[in-house]
Design a protein around this motif. Structure first.
Motif, PDB file in Angstrom:
ATOM      1  N   UNK A  50       0.823  -1.219   0.000  1.00  0.00           N
ATOM      2  CA  UNK A  50       0.000   0.000   0.000  1.00  0.00           C
ATOM      3  C   UNK A  50       0.852   1.262   0.000  1.00  0.00           C
ATOM      4  N   UNK A  51       1.972   1.218   0.714  1.00  0.00           N
ATOM      5  CA  UNK A  51       2.796   2.423   0.862  1.00  0.00           C
ATOM      6  C   UNK A  51       4.156   2.301   0.176  1.00  0.00           C
ATOM      7  N   UNK A  52       4.289   1.347  -0.742  1.00  0.00           N
ATOM      8  CA  UNK A  52       5.598   1.096  -1.344  1.00  0.00           C
ATOM      9  C   UNK A  52       6.214   2.320  -2.024  1.00  0.00           C
ATOM     10  N   UNK A  53       5.384   3.161  -2.597  1.00  0.00           N
ATOM     11  CA  UNK A  53       5.899   4.282  -3.386  1.00  0.00           C
ATOM     12  C   UNK A  53       5.990   5.585  -2.599  1.00  0.00           C
ATOM     13  N   UNK A  54       5.837   5.498  -1.272  1.00  0.00           N
ATOM     14  CA  UNK A  54       5.859   6.682  -0.416  1.00  0.00           C
ATOM     15  C   UNK A  54       7.054   6.586   0.535  1.00  0.00           C
ATOM     16  N   UNK A  55       7.786   7.668   0.758  1.00  0.00           N
ATOM     17  CA  UNK A  55       8.870   7.619   1.761  1.00  0.00           C
ATOM     18  C   UNK A  55       8.320   7.254   3.141  1.00  0.00           C
ATOM     19  N   UNK A  56       9.027   6.382   3.838  1.00  0.00           N
ATOM     20  CA  UNK A  56       8.578   5.965   5.170  1.00  0.00           C
ATOM     21  C   UNK A  56       9.776   5.572   6.021  1.00  0.00           C
ATOM     22  N   UNK A  57       9.556   5.582   7.341  1.00  0.00           N
ATOM     23  CA  UNK A  57      10.501   5.021   8.304  1.00  0.00           C
ATOM     24  C   UNK A  57      10.008   3.643   8.687  1.00  0.00           C
ATOM     25  N   UNK A  58      10.934   2.723   8.911  1.00  0.00           N
ATOM     26  CA  UNK A  58      10.542   1.330   9.101  1.00  0.00           C
ATOM     27  C   UNK A  58      11.134   0.743  10.376  1.00  0.00           C
ATOM     28  N   UNK A  59      10.385  -0.155  10.990  1.00  0.00           N
ATOM     29  CA  UNK A  59      10.886  -0.995  12.078  1.00  0.00           C
ATOM     30  C   UNK A  59      10.653  -2.450  11.687  1.00  0.00           C
ATOM     31  N   UNK A  60      11.575  -3.319  12.069  1.00  0.00           N
ATOM     32  CA  UNK A  60      11.518  -4.725  11.667  1.00  0.00           C
ATOM     33  C   UNK A  60      11.259  -5.621  12.875  1.00  0.00           C
ATOM     34  N   UNK A  61      10.657  -6.765  12.599  1.00  0.00           N
ATOM     35  CA  UNK A  61      10.343  -7.767  13.627  1.00  0.00           C
ATOM     36  C   UNK A  61      10.562  -9.148  13.032  1.00  0.00           C
ATOM     37  N   UNK A  62      10.705 -10.142  13.887  1.00  0.00           N
ATOM     38  CA  UNK A  62      10.925 -11.496  13.381  1.00  0.00           C
ATOM     39  C   UNK A  62      10.367 -12.537  14.337  1.00  0.00           C
ATOM     40  N   UNK A  63       9.910 -13.638  13.747  1.00  0.00           N
ATOM     41  CA  UNK A  63       9.571 -14.836  14.484  1.00  0.00           C
ATOM     42  C   UNK A  63      10.684 -15.845  14.182  1.00  0.00           C
ATOM     43  N   UNK A  64      11.126 -16.595  15.184  1.00  0.00           N
ATOM     44  CA  UNK A  64      12.313 -17.431  15.063  1.00  0.00           C
ATOM     45  C   UNK A  64      11.966 -18.914  15.106  1.00  0.00           C
ATOM     46  N   UNK A  65      12.856 -19.707  14.513  1.00  0.00           N
ATOM     47  CA  UNK A  65      12.677 -21.153  14.495  1.00  0.00           C
ATOM     48  C   UNK A  65      14.015 -21.851  14.623  1.00  0.00           C
ATOM     49  N   UNK A  66      14.012 -22.991  15.310  1.00  0.00           N
ATOM     50  CA  UNK A  66      15.180 -23.853  15.378  1.00  0.00           C
ATOM     51  C   UNK A  66      14.764 -25.269  15.023  1.00  0.00           C
ATOM     52  N   UNK A  67      15.490 -25.883  14.095  1.00  0.00           N
ATOM     53  CA  UNK A  67      15.247 -27.279  13.748  1.00  0.00           C
ATOM     54  C   UNK A  67      15.958 -28.151  14.771  1.00  0.00           C
ATOM     55  N   UNK A  68      15.241 -29.082  15.374  1.00  0.00           N
ATOM     56  CA  UNK A  68      15.788 -29.933  16.419  1.00  0.00           C
ATOM     57  C   UNK A  68      16.292 -31.230  15.804  1.00  0.00           C
ATOM     58  N   UNK A  69      17.567 -31.510  15.978  1.00  0.00           N
ATOM     59  CA  UNK A  69      18.149 -32.740  15.419  1.00  0.00           C
ATOM     60  C   UNK A  69      17.714 -33.936  16.271  1.00  0.00           C
TER      61      UNK A  69
END
Length: 356
Positions: free
Chosen positions: A337-356
């Motif tokens: 929606x806002x791709x073509x507008x200047x903006x400030x951004x904050x990032x977030x993440x969900x994490x995963x670990x594969x268990x052997x």
């Protein structure tokens, strides 16, 4: 180093569990809020569908291992820790051993039972806004603690702030949708407390249909929905920009957009914000587009853009000074929606670990 207690949840949570965040965020300018009694209630309800194990030293670390009874997955949530890598590794080793013994092959988090609850980490530099209401926030060392024991980013998310100086470009970019709102075969229903009460169960069903295909989504009961999205929640909503969309032909609710001001500056003096009472107390008025989506059968008709245009009318009228587009999944269409507008951004993440 304090020993880690492994506590199989059987209806009670030690009081120390809720005191640990107070120590960790004591000197932090931003800190998450918790309601211990609400958390206790959710644990009791979720224990029907999950095995739950707590890991804590009662002073510096806490963690919940969450094991669904109906799927071969494992999650971690309610995690808070001091910057002690040895303590952190010790506790997660216990969790990983439990996950392996239960036959789980991966471990995902942080997620507090479901995406309706707190989940994700904020990663990278802190944004200019500090923290918005209910934003995932955490000490900057949290991602490093997870990376050090083998976790990797599974999904990423983004919040975008569009400032006042860039709003004219946003208006111009979406002006055709603003002009067409009154001409499309859909009704726009103001989402205020009165209409929330009127459509409450329909909203519950609509949100399930809209979001059920999202990664790590878990259905919740209507009772749980009413706790999270209570009438107090409805009082926080901005009635100028929050909207339900109803198909005129069928009378069916087909889309929802929930927006509110960023009340964070009013905490803790205001515990339960109310738009009618508290909006004018805000020195800087930021609109938060928090939850928005369209019924799968009505997608690709431009309704997401129309909802965005509806919300922009409040910006055009000068009610707000800027807007936050909150917690969009990086690969989600709504991020465009806002791709073509200047903006400030904050990032977030969900994490995963594969268990052997």
């Amino acid at each position: 180093m304090s020993p880690i207690d492994r506590i199989v949840y059987q209806g009670t949570i030690p009081d120390s569990f809720f005191k640990i965040p107070e120590k960790i965020y004591e000197k932090s300018p931003v800190k998450p809020t918790e309601e211990p009694e609400a958390i206790r209630s959710f644990f009791a309800m979720e224990a029907i569908q999950h095995d739950i194990i707590l890991y804590t030293d009662h002073e510096h670390f806490r963690l919940a291992g969450i094991f669904p009874k109906a799927e071969p997955a494992a999650y971690f949530g309610f995690w808070e820790s001091v910057a002690d890598s040895e303590l952190h590794e010790q506790a997660f080793r216990l969790l990983e051993n439990d996950a392996r013994e239960k036959g789980r092959v991966n471990l995902t988090g942080p997620i507090n039972f479901s995406t309706f609850q707190a989940n994700r980490l904020r990663v990278g530099d802190s944004p200019s806004w500090g923290m918005f209401d209910k934003e995932p926030v955490n000490p900057v060392y949290y991602p490093d603690l997870l990376s050090a024991i083998g976790f990797q980013e599974k999904l990423t998310y983004e919040t975008r702030l569009i400032s006042r100086k860039n709003l004219p470009a946003l208006f111009a970019n979406k002006n055709e949708f603003v002009k067409a709102i009154s001409q499309i075969p859909f009704d726009f229903i103001t989402l205020n407390l009165e209409n929330w009460k009127l459509y409450e169960h329909d909203i519950f069903q609509l949100m399930h249909i809209i979001f059920k295909e999202n990664p790590f989504y878990k259905a919740i009961s209507y009772k749980q929905f009413q706790i999270i999205y209570s009438h107090r929640f409805a009082e926080k909503l901005c009635p100028h920009s929050s909207v339900l969309i109803r198909d005129q032909a069928s009378g069916q609710l087909v889309a929802i957009c929930m927006c509110q001001p960023n009340y964070h500056a009013l905490y803790p003096s205001v515990k339960e914000p109310d738009f009618a009472r508290d909006f004018e107390k805000l020195n800087h008025k930021t609109l938060m587009a928090k939850t928005f989506g369209v019924h799968p059968d009505f997608r690709r008709q431009g309704l997401l853009n129309y909802m965005g245009a509806y919300g922009m009318l409040t910006l055009i009228d000068g009610i707000y000074e800027d807007v936050l587009l909150c917690l969009m999944r990086s690969d989600n269409y709504s991020a465009h929606f806002s791709n073509n507008i200047p903006y400030e951004s904050a990032k977030y993440a969900l994490y995963e670990k594969i268990l052997s």
